[in-house]
Design a protein around this motif. Structure first.
Motif, PDB file in Angstrom:
ATOM      1  N   ARG A   1      -9.187 -38.690 -42.958  1.00 56.56           N
ATOM      2  CA  ARG A   1      -8.354 -37.330 -43.146  1.00 56.56           C
ATOM      3  C   ARG A   1      -8.473 -37.692 -41.090  1.00 56.56           C
ATOM      4  O   ARG A   1      -6.476 -37.344 -41.229  1.00 56.56           O
TER       5      ARG A   1
ATOM      6  N   GLU B   1     -14.373 -38.635 -43.856  1.00 61.81           N
ATOM      7  CA  GLU B   1     -13.992 -37.472 -42.451  1.00 61.81           C
ATOM      8  C   GLU B   1     -12.694 -38.638 -41.340  1.00 61.81           C
ATOM      9  O   GLU B   1     -11.987 -38.071 -40.621  1.00 61.81           O
TER      10      GLU B   1
ATOM     11  N   THR C   1     -15.840 -43.882 -43.005  1.00 57.66           N
ATOM     12  CA  THR C   1     -16.244 -42.547 -43.561  1.00 57.66           C
ATOM     13  C   THR C   1     -14.438 -41.690 -44.368  1.00 57.66           C
ATOM     14  O   THR C   1     -13.295 -42.100 -43.592  1.00 57.66           O
TER      15      THR C   1
END
Length: 261
Positions: free
Chosen positions: A184, A181, A179
């Motif tokens: 990140r 996320e 993902t």
């Protein structure tokens, strides 16, 4: 004949050339402008001689009068222009990549960021390899490579957020981050520790380790080694490989004009 205690110069030696350079180098002390007396002291000249050299350099456009002092003009940059024109980052990096590749027996690569991609700008194959499948100019998705993540981690926040918005997370292997996320989080980790290991995310049999190449406060490239997955267990990433890459990155930066001390 030279005086006792002095060095005999060859017959071709032009003393005035030495003195001219001495006058120009007098300005390397950091002061924006210098008086005739200050130049004379720095260049080991009499005040009268220093004044003559300064007036000549003024006529030639390399120095300009600034009240009772003198300062350099941008024209002095012409002196080093020819050298700088041939000083490209890949050219500077290549001998250092060669040394690193032979020392670690791994392929060493220098990459820069172009949009969403990491681009190979210099590459030296491991001595044990007979062929290289990735050539200079080849691109890889920055988000899923160690060098790409190092380069993205160095971006200003606004540019980094723009990069995330344009990233499409794709499953290359079962180890690829799933993902945005997670991506990140991985890049935040890189920002904190200063290096990046990507293991089997782009290819099941390959891992990549990268560090930034810094010139001052700017990250100008990423230095990477490709490591066969089976070789990782025999060395320490943090204690063996990362310091070797960081030292090579420092040498590349210094040779490219990144020395800060």
């Amino acid at each position: 004949m030279a005086e006792p205690g002095t060095t005999q110069q060859p017959e071709y030696y032009v003393k005035s050339a030495e003195k001219t350079l001495g006058v120009l180098l007098a300005f390397n002390g950091g002061a924006a402008s210098l008086t005739v007396t200050q130049v004379a002291d720095a260049a080991d000249l009499s005040r009268a001689a220093a004044r003559r050299f300064l007036l000549t350099l003024t006529d030639l456009g390399y120095v300009v009068a600034d009240g009772n002092a003198y300062r350099l003009t941008p024209r002095v940059l012409d002196v080093g222009a020819g050298y700088l024109a041939g000083l490209s980052l890949p050219r500077v990096a290549r001998p250092h990549l060669t040394e690193l590749a032979h020392r670690l027996d791994e392929t060493a690569t220098l990459s820069t960021l172009d949009g969403q991609d990491a681009i190979y700008v210099a590459r030296v194959a491991a001595p044990r390899l007979h062929t290289v499948t990735m050539n200079i100019g080849n691109r890889l998705p920055a988000w899923v490579t160690s060098m790409g993540r190092v380069l993205v981690a160095a971006l200003p926040e606004e540019a980094r957020e723009r990069f995330y918005r344009q990233t499409v997370v794709t499953s290359y292997t079962s180890s690829t981050v799933g993902t945005l996320e997670q991506l990140r989080a991985e890049i935040d980790k890189v920002r904190g520790q200063g290096w990046c290991l990507v293991s089997k995310e782009l290819d099941d049999g390959l891992s990549g380790l990268a560090v930034p190449v810094r010139r001052g406060d700017e990250v100008i490239a990423a230095l990477n080694i490709s490591v066969q997955a089976g070789r990782l267990g025999s060395v320490s990433i943090e204690h063996d490989l990362v310091p070797a890459l960081q030292e090579t990155a420092r040498r590349i930066a210094e040779d490219f004009g990144g020395r800060t001390v």
